[in-house]
Design an enzyme around this catalytic site. Sequence first.
Site, short mmCIF file in Angstrom:
data_model
loop_
_atom_site.label_atom_id
_atom_site.label_comp_id
_atom_site.label_asym_id
_atom_site.label_seq_id
_atom_site.Cartn_x
_atom_site.Cartn_y
_atom_site.Cartn_z
N ASP A 194 0.83 -1.20 0.00
CA ASP A 194 0.00 0.00 0.00
C ASP A 194 0.87 1.26 0.00
OD1 ASP A 194 -2.36 1.39 -0.04
OD2 ASP A 194 -2.75 1.19 2.11
N HIS A 210 2.37 3.38 -9.05
CA HIS A 210 2.20 1.93 -9.30
C HIS A 210 3.43 1.39 -10.04
CE1 HIS A 210 -1.74 2.20 -7.70
NE2 HIS A 210 -2.27 2.85 -8.72
N LEU A 240 10.16 -21.07 -4.45
CA LEU A 240 9.19 -20.15 -3.84
C LEU A 240 7.97 -20.05 -4.74
CD1 LEU A 240 10.00 -16.76 -2.18
CD2 LEU A 240 8.20 -16.84 -3.88
N GLU A 285 0.63 -13.43 12.20
CA GLU A 285 1.27 -12.29 12.86
C GLU A 285 1.22 -11.11 11.88
OE1 GLU A 285 2.47 -12.19 15.97
OE2 GLU A 285 1.85 -14.28 16.27
C1 IPE Z 1 -5.55 -2.74 -0.28
O1 IPE Z 1 -5.18 -1.41 -0.41
C2 IPE Z 1 -5.53 -3.42 -1.62
C3 IPE Z 1 -4.22 -3.59 -2.25
C4 IPE Z 1 -3.06 -3.28 -1.73
C5 IPE Z 1 -4.25 -4.18 -3.57
P1 IPE Z 1 -6.26 -0.25 -0.58
O2 IPE Z 1 -5.50 1.00 -0.67
O3 IPE Z 1 -7.20 -0.58 -1.66
O4 IPE Z 1 -7.05 -0.34 0.82
P2 IPE Z 1 -7.88 0.78 1.60
O5 IPE Z 1 -8.91 1.30 0.64
O6 IPE Z 1 -6.93 1.84 2.01
O7 IPE Z 1 -8.46 0.07 2.78
C1 IPE Z 2 -1.67 0.15 -3.42
O1 IPE Z 2 -1.42 1.52 -3.45
C2 IPE Z 2 -1.84 -0.43 -4.80
C3 IPE Z 2 -3.22 -0.78 -5.15
C4 IPE Z 2 -4.25 -0.76 -4.33
C5 IPE Z 2 -3.46 -1.21 -6.52
P1 IPE Z 2 -2.59 2.57 -3.47
O2 IPE Z 2 -2.96 2.86 -4.88
O3 IPE Z 2 -3.72 2.12 -2.59
O4 IPE Z 2 -1.88 3.83 -2.82
P2 IPE Z 2 -2.48 4.86 -1.77
O5 IPE Z 2 -3.03 4.06 -0.62
O6 IPE Z 2 -3.55 5.62 -2.47
O7 IPE Z 2 -1.32 5.70 -1.38
MG MG Z 3 -4.11 2.36 -0.62
#
Ligand code: IPE
Ligand code: IPE
Ligand code: MG
Length: 238
Positions: free
Chosen positions: A16, A33, A129, A205
């Site tokens: 994230d 991304h 893996l 965990e």
């Molecule tokens: C969770 O992240 C999904 C992925 C990392 C693919 P999100 O950014 O979508 O989650 P929320 O919306 O902050 O909970």
């Molecule tokens: C996680 O990064 C990747 C996906 C959910 C595809 P985000 O796109 O959720 O990035 P933030 O949370 O907005 O920073």
């Molecule tokens: Mg996110």
Amino acid sequence: MNEARQIPAHVAVIMDGNGRWANKRHLPRTAGHRAGAKVVEKLLDTCLTAGVRYVTLFCFSSENWNRPADEINALFSMLDDYLQREVAPFRQKGVNFSFAGRTQALPEKTQGLMAGLVRDNLPPEREKLRLIMALSYGGREEIVDAARRLAQRVQNGETTPDQIDEAAFRGALYLPDVPDPDLVIRTSGEKRISNFLLWQSAYSEFVFLDTLWPDCTERDFRAALDEYAARHRRFGKV
Ligand code: IPE
Ligand code: IPE
Ligand code: MG
């Protein structure tokens, strides 16, 4: 006597923070991304060195379909490129691929690339893996899909309601042969599960890293493994 260091067999990662990484740099979210995709190999190298056997990556959640179409399209076109070009070196390192989620909802091209990777998986004795990519994945959907599958089996007369126990339920999940994650890592400072591996993480965990996913380094991943090694898992026992 020193006890052997505790190594997780399965590490699952909620990658994230890509969007925030890009925002900080006044770049489009897709740049985040793209930067994030480069970090996956660092995670895999750390895990291969440590002897981790399974890595699950939360790549696209069922809720991520609610993002703007532009971002979704860019994500899948990046994923296609990634599956086509970037994963070849993983194979040489002994990595096999599996996918989890309602993958029938993905673009056809993506599905074709996924099937090709699975078809080319190394024989089990050469697998170091397993990389599991969760795509169009939601933990609740997985549980619903399992319930449907079991209901269908009852309707077909293949099983009865009283034969449905935890083992039977697990057997109806997307990847029943993959052990539960020992360690779930979430980056970017958010402390929530966001519908990831709800059934499987019952006794995992959790390690929360403040670092945004694109900024993560092997050092961060080693730190997460160190923290896991120091945890005392009790599974309800004393
Ligand atoms: C969770 O992240 C999904 C992925 C990392 C693919 P999100 O950014 O979508 O989650 P929320 O919306 O902050 O909970
Ligand atoms: C996680 O990064 C990747 C996906 C959910 C595809 P985000 O796109 O959720 O990035 P933030 O949370 O907005 O920073
Ligand atoms: Mg996110």
